[in-house]
Design a protein around this motif. Structure first.
Motif, PDB file in Angstrom:
ATOM      1  N   THR A   1      -2.351  -8.787   5.345  1.00 35.83           N
ATOM      2  CA  THR A   1      -1.065  -8.119   5.760  1.00 35.83           C
ATOM      3  C   THR A   1      -0.846  -6.958   4.971  1.00 35.83           C
ATOM      4  N   VAL A   2      -0.445  -5.851   5.466  1.00 31.61           N
ATOM      5  CA  VAL A   2      -0.308  -4.514   4.935  1.00 31.61           C
ATOM      6  C   VAL A   2       1.165  -4.121   4.781  1.00 31.61           C
ATOM      7  N   GLU A   3       1.879  -4.078   3.881  1.00 33.95           N
ATOM      8  CA  GLU A   3       3.047  -3.462   3.950  1.00 33.95           C
ATOM      9  C   GLU A   3       3.145  -1.920   3.047  1.00 33.95           C
ATOM     10  N   THR A   4       3.363  -1.023   4.050  1.00 34.04           N
ATOM     11  CA  THR A   4       3.613   0.321   3.308  1.00 34.04           C
ATOM     12  C   THR A   4       4.919   0.528   2.450  1.00 34.04           C
ATOM     13  N   ILE A   5       4.408   1.074   1.156  1.00 34.82           N
ATOM     14  CA  ILE A   5       5.584   1.446   0.265  1.00 34.82           C
ATOM     15  C   ILE A   5       5.381   2.720  -0.191  1.00 34.82           C
ATOM     16  N   THR A   6       6.506   3.217  -0.958  1.00 32.80           N
ATOM     17  CA  THR A   6       6.253   4.658  -1.324  1.00 32.80           C
ATOM     18  C   THR A   6       6.168   4.857  -3.019  1.00 32.80           C
ATOM     19  N   ALA A   7       5.035   5.076  -3.569  1.00 31.04           N
ATOM     20  CA  ALA A   7       4.719   5.141  -4.884  1.00 31.04           C
ATOM     21  C   ALA A   7       5.809   5.972  -5.630  1.00 31.04           C
ATOM     22  N   ALA A   8       6.130   5.582  -6.795  1.00 32.75           N
ATOM     23  CA  ALA A   8       7.283   6.039  -7.547  1.00 32.75           C
ATOM     24  C   ALA A   8       6.870   7.677  -8.093  1.00 32.75           C
ATOM     25  N   GLU A   9       7.656   8.295  -8.259  1.00 34.09           N
ATOM     26  CA  GLU A   9       7.434   9.845  -8.649  1.00 34.09           C
ATOM     27  C   GLU A   9       7.257   9.834 -10.115  1.00 34.09           C
ATOM     28  N   ALA A  10       6.347  10.777 -10.455  1.00 34.57           N
ATOM     29  CA  ALA A  10       6.153  11.137 -11.937  1.00 34.57           C
ATOM     30  C   ALA A  10       6.727  12.245 -12.282  1.00 34.57           C
TER      31      ALA A  10
ATOM     32  N   TRP B   1       0.704  -1.311   0.139  1.00 39.12           N
ATOM     33  CA  TRP B   1      -0.057  -0.039   0.077  1.00 39.12           C
ATOM     34  C   TRP B   1       0.867   1.223  -0.077  1.00 39.12           C
ATOM     35  N   ALA B   2       0.418   2.056  -0.887  1.00 38.11           N
ATOM     36  CA  ALA B   2       1.131   3.399  -1.006  1.00 38.11           C
ATOM     37  C   ALA B   2      -0.064   4.452  -0.825  1.00 38.11           C
ATOM     38  N   ASP B   3       0.072   5.515  -0.164  1.00 37.22           N
ATOM     39  CA  ASP B   3      -0.878   6.293   0.240  1.00 37.22           C
ATOM     40  C   ASP B   3      -0.892   7.429  -1.058  1.00 37.22           C
TER      41      ASP B   3
ATOM     42  N   PRO C   1      -3.467  10.339  -0.837  1.00 33.50           N
ATOM     43  CA  PRO C   1      -4.451  11.317  -0.228  1.00 33.50           C
ATOM     44  C   PRO C   1      -5.379  12.165  -1.292  1.00 33.50           C
ATOM     45  N   ASP C   2      -4.567  12.658  -2.368  1.00 32.94           N
ATOM     46  CA  ASP C   2      -5.309  13.485  -3.217  1.00 32.94           C
ATOM     47  C   ASP C   2      -5.922  12.709  -4.319  1.00 32.94           C
ATOM     48  N   ASN C   3      -6.247  11.409  -4.350  1.00 27.72           N
ATOM     49  CA  ASN C   3      -6.816  10.481  -5.231  1.00 27.72           C
ATOM     50  C   ASN C   3      -6.126  10.760  -6.945  1.00 27.72           C
ATOM     51  N   CYS C   4      -4.736  10.973  -6.874  1.00 28.68           N
ATOM     52  CA  CYS C   4      -4.131  11.750  -8.095  1.00 28.68           C
ATOM     53  C   CYS C   4      -4.211  10.276  -9.134  1.00 28.68           C
ATOM     54  N   TYR C   5      -4.394  10.531 -10.476  1.00 30.42           N
ATOM     55  CA  TYR C   5      -4.074   9.472 -11.387  1.00 30.42           C
ATOM     56  C   TYR C   5      -3.109   9.846 -12.265  1.00 30.42           C
ATOM     57  N   LEU C   6      -1.820   9.297 -11.925  1.00 31.44           N
ATOM     58  CA  LEU C   6      -0.515   9.643 -12.688  1.00 31.44           C
ATOM     59  C   LEU C   6      -0.145   8.098 -13.247  1.00 31.44           C
ATOM     60  N   PRO C   7      -0.299   8.111 -14.772  1.00 31.67           N
ATOM     61  CA  PRO C   7      -0.140   6.675 -15.201  1.00 31.67           C
ATOM     62  C   PRO C   7       1.447   6.448 -15.058  1.00 31.67           C
ATOM     63  N   GLU C   8       2.374   7.546 -15.151  1.00 28.65           N
ATOM     64  CA  GLU C   8       3.648   7.229 -15.579  1.00 28.65           C
ATOM     65  C   GLU C   8       3.942   6.854 -13.724  1.00 28.65           C
ATOM     66  N   SER C   9       3.593   7.459 -12.672  1.00 28.44           N
ATOM     67  CA  SER C   9       3.818   6.741 -11.436  1.00 28.44           C
ATOM     68  C   SER C   9       3.520   5.523 -11.197  1.00 28.44           C
ATOM     69  N   LEU C  10       2.095   5.423 -11.533  1.00 30.56           N
ATOM     70  CA  LEU C  10       1.686   3.833 -11.219  1.00 30.56           C
ATOM     71  C   LEU C  10       2.359   2.868 -12.068  1.00 30.56           C
ATOM     72  N   GLY C  11       2.635   3.058 -13.295  1.00 30.62           N
ATOM     73  CA  GLY C  11       3.389   2.098 -13.914  1.00 30.62           C
ATOM     74  C   GLY C  11       4.784   1.874 -13.548  1.00 30.62           C
ATOM     75  N   LYS C  12       5.466   2.817 -12.890  1.00 30.51           N
ATOM     76  CA  LYS C  12       6.784   2.602 -12.216  1.00 30.51           C
ATOM     77  C   LYS C  12       6.455   1.882 -11.115  1.00 30.51           C
ATOM     78  N   THR C  13       5.251   2.065 -10.233  1.00 29.17           N
ATOM     79  CA  THR C  13       5.306   1.515  -9.112  1.00 29.17           C
ATOM     80  C   THR C  13       4.960  -0.001  -9.322  1.00 29.17           C
ATOM     81  N   LEU C  14       4.205  -0.284 -10.013  1.00 28.83           N
ATOM     82  CA  LEU C  14       3.916  -1.597 -10.616  1.00 28.83           C
ATOM     83  C   LEU C  14       4.848  -2.402 -10.886  1.00 28.83           C
ATOM     84  N   ALA C  15       5.777  -1.758 -11.731  1.00 31.89           N
ATOM     85  CA  ALA C  15       7.188  -2.511 -12.129  1.00 31.89           C
ATOM     86  C   ALA C  15       8.146  -2.847 -10.647  1.00 31.89           C
TER      87      ALA C  15
END
Length: 314
Positions: A166-175, A58-60, A62-76
């Motif tokens: 089980t929840v592990e906190t991670i940091t979403a990649a930057e866009a 899980w990565a927070d 809070p602003d419900n941002c949709y940034l495909p670049e960030s999400l794609g990097k985070t999934l990778a």
């Protein structure tokens, strides 16, 4: 024992139904002893909705941002961390963005428009629809692949389980190249087609805008609302709020009357869960008949007026 990684899709701070379908599918294809991990970049407090997963990265957001670049990097990054055997992403506007970006960074393949996944040998048998749903391509997947799965491949109700994974906190990649400006929702003054018991939906087979009046008369007699597939909306004949499908709305009425709709995967994704689907099309091989409970091969402009008279006389 196999491991599946599911990408959690959200919209305006809520988990999308396609996520629950993917969780159900993941549980089924990994089998007994399999492990399901969910990648969730979303606001806090929603992880309990992912009880079908064994583990949540899980990565927070809070602003419900949709940034495909960030999400794609985070999934990778999640793929590298989890080393899954299979990755499941919704075949949606969001999922297609994220899957292709992640596949390029993870160095793996991706398959779009997947309608079926079954365990087979050392991997999975995957079916994908192509050419507007007129053909089905089958492939045996034995290496890491990101599958972009169509709605309907899993059961959202079974996948929507309350729990405490089980929840592990991670940091979403930057866009680096994109900026979130905000979410613009469509005009809500029109009727809500997602709340209707009966929908009379029209497609390219209606022929002309003037012919919609004939269908509206039938809808009025049935106590229904007129909806449409994308070609009708793109032509400007009905407002965007009436569109059924991947780029429109997902509906589940008691009766869905599909008139002159061929049944492209993008449309089927929005209506295949209707309790009763009745399709009318001049093409007996139209894909819509594959999901319809009842089908009629007929010209809608000849059938609809006669049907309207029958309904009015009942």
């Amino acid at each position: 024992m196999s491991t599946a990684l599911v990408f959690v899709e959200t919209l305006d701070g809520k988990i999308a139904d396609i996520t629950y379908e993917l969780l159900d599918l993941a549980r089924r294809v990994t089998g007994d002893g399999g492990t399901v991990t969910a990648l969730a970049v979303m606001p806090a407090g929603l992880t309990s909705e992912l009880g079908a997963a064994d583990r949540v990265l899980w990565a927070d957001n809070p602003d419900n941002c949709y940034l495909p670049e960030s999400l794609g990097k985070t999934l990778a990054q999640a793929i590298d961390q989890v080393s899954p055997d299979l990755v499941l992403v919704g075949n949606t506007a969001v999922g297609m963005d994220v899957a292709t970006y992640a596949a390029s960074r993870a160095g793996c393949s991706t398959i779009a428009s997947v309608q079926k996944v079954e365990p087979a040998g050392q991997g999975w048998q995957v079916e994908s629809v192509i050419l507007g749903g007129k053909m089905v391509a089958a492939a045996e997947v034995t290496e890491l692949t990101i599958l972009q799965v169509l709605a309907g491949a899993g059961d959202a109700e079974r996948g929507h389980i309350q729990g405490n994974p089980t929840v592990e906190t991670i940091t979403a990649a930057e866009a680096a190249a994109t900026v979130y400006e905000g979410l613009a929702m469509p005009d809500s003054t029109d009727v809500d087609i997602t709340k209707q018991d009966i929908l009379v939906s029209i497609g390219r087979g209606i022929g002309d805008k003037d012919n919609i009046e004939v269908v509206e008369e039938l809808a009025e007699a049935l106590g229904a609302v007129v909806s449409a597939s994308r070609p009708v909306i793109d032509a400007g004949w009905l407002p965007k709020s009436r569109q059924v499908g991947k780029s429109g709305k997902k509906v589940k009425p008691k009766v869905y009357l599909a008139l002159g709709i061929s049944g492209a995967p993008e449309h089927l994704e929005g209506m295949r869960d209707a309790d009763c689907i009745i399709a009318v099309n001049t093409d007996p091989k139209a894909p819509i008949f594959d999901v319809a409970h009842y089908g009629i091969v007929e010209d809608i402009l000849e059938l609809v007026p006669a049907l309207t008279e029958k309904v009015k006389g009942a």
